[in-house]
Design an enzyme around this catalytic site. Sequence first.
Site, PDB file in Angstrom:
ATOM      1  N   ASP A  74       7.176  89.921  75.973  1.00 37.14           N
ATOM      2  CA  ASP A  74       6.608  89.428  74.715  1.00 37.14           C
ATOM      3  C   ASP A  74       7.706  89.021  73.733  1.00 37.14           C
ATOM      4  OD1 ASP A  74       3.926  89.984  75.480  1.00 37.14           O
ATOM      5  OD2 ASP A  74       4.219  92.093  74.968  1.00 37.14           O
ATOM      6  N   ARG A  99      -5.581  83.087  72.871  1.00 38.60           N
ATOM      7  CA  ARG A  99      -5.235  84.098  71.857  1.00 38.60           C
ATOM      8  C   ARG A  99      -4.569  83.438  70.655  1.00 38.60           C
ATOM      9  NH1 ARG A  99      -2.656  88.920  75.709  1.00 38.60           N
ATOM     10  NH2 ARG A  99      -4.418  89.037  77.147  1.00 38.60           N
ATOM     11  N   ASP A 149       4.881  86.317  78.324  1.00 35.27           N
ATOM     12  CA  ASP A 149       3.565  86.901  78.072  1.00 35.27           C
ATOM     13  C   ASP A 149       3.127  86.479  76.667  1.00 35.27           C
ATOM     14  OD1 ASP A 149       1.344  88.406  78.972  1.00 35.27           O
ATOM     15  OD2 ASP A 149       2.025  90.127  77.830  1.00 35.27           O
ATOM     16  N   ASP A 207       2.004  90.311  70.106  1.00 32.65           N
ATOM     17  CA  ASP A 207       0.920  91.232  70.438  1.00 32.65           C
ATOM     18  C   ASP A 207       0.877  92.331  69.387  1.00 32.65           C
ATOM     19  OD1 ASP A 207       0.064  89.935  72.692  1.00 32.65           O
ATOM     20  OD2 ASP A 207       0.945  91.350  74.124  1.00 32.65           O
TER      21      ASP A 207
END
Length: 342
Positions: A162, A235, A184, A188
């Site tokens: 991430d 997302r 990824d 997050d």
Amino acid sequence: MTTTFPTRRRWWLAVPAVVLGGSLVGVPAAGADPGSPSVPAADARAADWPDAPDGFASTGGGTTGGAAGETVTVTDYAGLVRYATADEPYVIRVDGQIRVEPLGTEVRVASDKTIIGAGADAHIVGGGFFLNEVSNVIIRNLTIRDTRMPDDDPGDDAYDYDGIQMDGADHVWIDHNRIERMNDGLIDSREDTTDLTVSWNILNEGNKSFGIGWTDNVTARMTIHHNLVSDTNSRNPSIDNVAMAHLYNNHLRDTGSGNWSRGSSNTVIENSYFQDVEDPYYKDADASLVQRGSIVVDSDGRRETGGSAFDPGAHYSYTLDPADDVPALLDDGAGPQADIGV
């Protein structure tokens, strides 16, 4: 030894100067005259960028990062890790490009830290940051990039690399960064991370842009404003079980999905700009989503609202820019800036 000089950036405190990698870090004096002729020309726009976060990161005592500690400049990975993981508070200025080894490593950031690019050319290459149950962290004015793996599956599941991952963190400000081509998620926010403000960032060229949730609790509070999200698939963000999610003046461009209020989230979207977006804004059956003032162009799919959500103005003050001004504002002002961290 303490070195001071005038500045318009009031987040610096008068603390000892530190030498790292052969460079002396000068620390501006608090309250210095903003009109001093010795202020660098590049600082002319500094007044455009607030010294402290707004939104939910400003509540509950605010988010000051490492302002209570020393200011250091780092030019290599070892220096970054040393100060980011330290127990003491630090303002950590990143000067130039730092390559993370091994590829995909997420530097663990301890509480009471500011990690800030010294101008627009500070890069974290091949890795990111992990905030695990920490508090009072600022990540600002950095380009975080390039952990994409050529042999990964389309869902980016084999390599969890991430840009910024937060698990159970609180009082975090992510501001004026460019995060792109991570394997990824670009960002997050997980496991009840709360009192988070994400402002003036560019999230670019990623499969998973900004995931929020990984919890059954509905306690998190966050503000997401003036971000450019482009060339991402999913997302954007996905907002799962967030008690209060306030999204305003964001620009989504060429994305595979829009703002998704999931689970039992309560989401307010204001004056954003959706351009070439599949499903600009939508909600689960048990979620609330209130939308007002946004512009949608060249976009197909779901535009769903419902529920009463909440009043952001009852928690903090904010000013909305007109939605039709948002693309130009973010093209000029989002991402790393030459006049921040100098």
